[in-house]
Design a protein around this motif. Structure first.
Motif, PDB file in Angstrom:
ATOM      1  N   ILE A 211      31.521  58.082  41.316  1.00  0.00           N
ATOM      2  CA  ILE A 211      30.479  58.906  40.721  1.00  0.00           C
ATOM      3  C   ILE A 211      29.118  58.442  41.225  1.00  0.00           C
ATOM      4  CG2 ILE A 211      29.442  59.755  38.585  1.00  0.00           C
ATOM      5  CD1 ILE A 211      32.009  59.020  37.117  1.00  0.00           C
ATOM      6  N   ALA A 212      28.404  59.338  41.894  1.00  0.00           N
ATOM      7  CA  ALA A 212      27.031  59.064  42.311  1.00  0.00           C
ATOM      8  C   ALA A 212      26.101  59.664  41.267  1.00  0.00           C
ATOM      9  CB  ALA A 212      26.761  59.676  43.681  1.00  0.00           C
ATOM     10  N   SER A 213      25.299  58.827  40.631  1.00  0.00           N
ATOM     11  CA  SER A 213      24.465  59.315  39.537  1.00  0.00           C
ATOM     12  C   SER A 213      23.364  58.314  39.226  1.00  0.00           C
ATOM     13  CB  SER A 213      25.338  59.548  38.290  1.00  0.00           C
ATOM     14  OG  SER A 213      24.560  59.924  37.179  1.00  0.00           O
ATOM     15  N   HIS A 214      22.307  58.812  38.550  1.00  0.00           N
ATOM     16  CA  HIS A 214      21.262  57.956  37.993  1.00  0.00           C
ATOM     17  C   HIS A 214      21.335  57.913  36.471  1.00  0.00           C
ATOM     18  CE1 HIS A 214      18.634  58.673  41.798  1.00  0.00           C
ATOM     19  NE2 HIS A 214      19.344  57.583  41.915  1.00  0.00           N
ATOM     20  N   ASP A 215      22.329  58.559  35.880  1.00  0.00           N
ATOM     21  CA  ASP A 215      22.424  58.716  34.430  1.00  0.00           C
ATOM     22  C   ASP A 215      23.068  57.465  33.820  1.00  0.00           C
ATOM     23  OD1 ASP A 215      23.004  59.418  31.785  1.00  0.00           O
ATOM     24  OD2 ASP A 215      23.324  61.515  32.302  1.00  0.00           O
ATOM     25  N   ARG A 216      22.245  56.551  33.387  1.00  0.00           N
ATOM     26  CA  ARG A 216      22.715  55.243  32.934  1.00  0.00           C
ATOM     27  C   ARG A 216      23.687  55.341  31.766  1.00  0.00           C
ATOM     28  NH1 ARG A 216      19.024  49.918  31.679  1.00  0.00           N
ATOM     29  NH2 ARG A 216      20.690  48.619  30.825  1.00  0.00           N
ATOM     30  N   GLU A 217      23.310  56.048  30.706  1.00  0.00           N
ATOM     31  CA  GLU A 217      24.160  56.110  29.522  1.00  0.00           C
ATOM     32  C   GLU A 217      25.513  56.733  29.862  1.00  0.00           C
ATOM     33  OE1 GLU A 217      24.213  58.042  25.001  1.00  0.00           O
ATOM     34  OE2 GLU A 217      22.393  58.126  26.229  1.00  0.00           O
ATOM     35  N   PHE A 218      25.485  57.796  30.640  1.00  0.00           N
ATOM     36  CA  PHE A 218      26.720  58.462  31.041  1.00  0.00           C
ATOM     37  C   PHE A 218      27.628  57.515  31.817  1.00  0.00           C
ATOM     38  CE2 PHE A 218      28.861  60.724  34.524  1.00  0.00           C
ATOM     39  CZ  PHE A 218      29.719  61.534  33.803  1.00  0.00           C
ATOM     40  N   LEU A 219      27.075  56.862  32.824  1.00  0.00           N
ATOM     41  CA  LEU A 219      27.883  55.983  33.656  1.00  0.00           C
ATOM     42  C   LEU A 219      28.448  54.812  32.874  1.00  0.00           C
ATOM     43  CD1 LEU A 219      25.786  55.877  36.956  1.00  0.00           C
ATOM     44  CD2 LEU A 219      27.954  57.061  36.576  1.00  0.00           C
ATOM     45  N   GLU A 220      27.641  54.235  32.018  1.00  0.00           N
ATOM     46  CA  GLU A 220      28.108  53.078  31.265  1.00  0.00           C
ATOM     47  C   GLU A 220      29.255  53.423  30.322  1.00  0.00           C
ATOM     48  OE1 GLU A 220      24.535  51.574  29.492  1.00  0.00           O
ATOM     49  OE2 GLU A 220      24.130  50.225  31.195  1.00  0.00           O
ATOM     50  N   SER A 221      29.400  54.698  29.971  1.00  0.00           N
ATOM     51  CA  SER A 221      30.495  55.107  29.093  1.00  0.00           C
ATOM     52  C   SER A 221      31.752  55.505  29.864  1.00  0.00           C
ATOM     53  CB  SER A 221      30.054  56.279  28.217  1.00  0.00           C
ATOM     54  OG  SER A 221      29.865  57.457  28.979  1.00  0.00           O
ATOM     55  N   VAL A 222      31.651  55.606  31.205  1.00  0.00           N
ATOM     56  CA  VAL A 222      32.778  56.125  31.986  1.00  0.00           C
ATOM     57  C   VAL A 222      33.342  55.113  32.974  1.00  0.00           C
ATOM     58  CG1 VAL A 222      33.486  57.878  33.676  1.00  0.00           C
ATOM     59  CG2 VAL A 222      31.974  58.515  31.792  1.00  0.00           C
TER      60      VAL A 222
ATOM     61  N   GLN B 278      26.810  66.482  28.089  1.00  0.00           N
ATOM     62  CA  GLN B 278      26.985  65.208  28.775  1.00  0.00           C
ATOM     63  C   GLN B 278      28.004  64.337  28.049  1.00  0.00           C
ATOM     64  OE1 GLN B 278      23.263  63.189  29.508  1.00  0.00           O
ATOM     65  NE2 GLN B 278      22.249  65.093  30.109  1.00  0.00           N
ATOM     66  N   LEU B 279      27.895  64.294  26.722  1.00  0.00           N
ATOM     67  CA  LEU B 279      28.842  63.500  25.938  1.00  0.00           C
ATOM     68  C   LEU B 279      30.262  64.030  26.088  1.00  0.00           C
ATOM     69  CD1 LEU B 279      26.832  62.925  22.621  1.00  0.00           C
ATOM     70  CD2 LEU B 279      27.200  61.307  24.500  1.00  0.00           C
ATOM     71  N   ARG B 280      30.403  65.361  26.080  1.00  0.00           N
ATOM     72  CA  ARG B 280      31.730  65.963  26.228  1.00  0.00           C
ATOM     73  C   ARG B 280      32.299  65.671  27.620  1.00  0.00           C
ATOM     74  NH1 ARG B 280      30.514  70.839  25.126  1.00  0.00           N
ATOM     75  NH2 ARG B 280      30.752  71.957  27.086  1.00  0.00           N
ATOM     76  N   LEU B 281      31.447  65.775  28.634  1.00  0.00           N
ATOM     77  CA  LEU B 281      31.900  65.489  29.989  1.00  0.00           C
ATOM     78  C   LEU B 281      32.311  64.025  30.133  1.00  0.00           C
ATOM     79  CD1 LEU B 281      32.309  66.370  32.921  1.00  0.00           C
ATOM     80  CD2 LEU B 281      29.903  65.827  33.338  1.00  0.00           C
ATOM     81  N   ALA B 282      31.530  63.123  29.570  1.00  0.00           N
ATOM     82  CA  ALA B 282      31.877  61.700  29.637  1.00  0.00           C
ATOM     83  C   ALA B 282      33.229  61.443  28.994  1.00  0.00           C
ATOM     84  CB  ALA B 282      30.791  60.869  28.943  1.00  0.00           C
TER      85      ALA B 282
END
Length: 223
Positions: free
Chosen positions: A183-194, A167-171
């Motif tokens: 991006i449609a997602s529920h992944d808060r940490e991922f979205l906030e970094s992208v 996930q970190l690498r993808l972000a």
């Protein structure tokens, strides 16, 4: 502001069920946004409608100042990677879009190696795509979406099946891509970094919100 995507008064339906009355959105060139919402709110349906996989219910969609959908400018990452594969061997699947558009095999092979290497999965080139782990499948599917150098990426739950390191690498990869993204997602940490902006999808439309504050995903399943 010049726009990659302009949507006006778009209604969303899934079969006989109305999901959203009126969606309005302007996505700037190279801007990255998140669309969040409860399960069944229509996030996947919205992406499918933009790319032309789902019939439009009225309204207007313009991509790069045109009302004609040019799939060469769009990369779409499906929620289920198995649904995205078009060839059994990884390198053949990733190269498929280029070969289908008439590029020669040497160029397609070089671009395939390039994009797989950029995602850190070049070792998978000769593997059978359907036998990979969930995370590996996701990255191979992303490689297939990126190989045509799209101007717009539509990503449906891109971190599903990825471990935390992946996930970190993808972000990091997505942050550094110079393209527009929804991006449609529920992944808060991922979205906030992208992403640059957050939108909530609700029956009345898309609402610009301040991150995830006050949002709790429901457990109701649906499109």
């Amino acid at each position: 502001m010049s726009c990659s995507v302009t949507i006006k008064n778009l209604a969303l339906r899934r079969g006989d069920r109305a999901l959203c009355d009126s969606i309005n959105l302007e996505l700037g060139h190279k801007e990255k946004i998140a669309v969040i919402g409860h399960n069944g709110s229509g996030k996947t349906t919205l992406l499918e409608t933009i790319v032309g996989l789902c019939p439009r219910e009225g309204g207007e969609i313009r991509l790069f100042d045109s009302d004609t959908i040019d799939l060469q400018n769009i990369g779409y990452l499906l929620q289920d990677s198995d649904d995205q594969f078009l060839a059994p061997i990884v390198e053949d699947d990733v190269a498929f879009s280029l070969l289908a558009r008439g590029y020669d095999r040497k160029y397609a092979a070089e671009k395939t190696t390039e994009v797989l290497t950029s995602l850190g999965v070049e070792r998978l080139a000769k593997q059978v795509a359907y036998r990979l782990s969930g995370g590996e499948k996701k990255l191979v599917a992303l490689a297939g979406a990126l190989i045509t150098n799209p101007k717009l990426l539509l990503l449906d739950e891109p971190t599903a099946a990825l471990d935390y390191e992946a996930q970190l690498r993808l972000a990091e990869i997505l942050k550094n891509l110079d393209v527009s993204m929804i991006i449609a997602s529920h992944d808060r940490e991922f979205l906030e970094s992208v992403v640059h902006r957050f939108y909530m999808l609700a029956p009345r439309g898309l609402e610009l919100i301040d991150g995830f504050e006050g949002f709790a995903p429901s457990r109701r399943s649906g499109p």
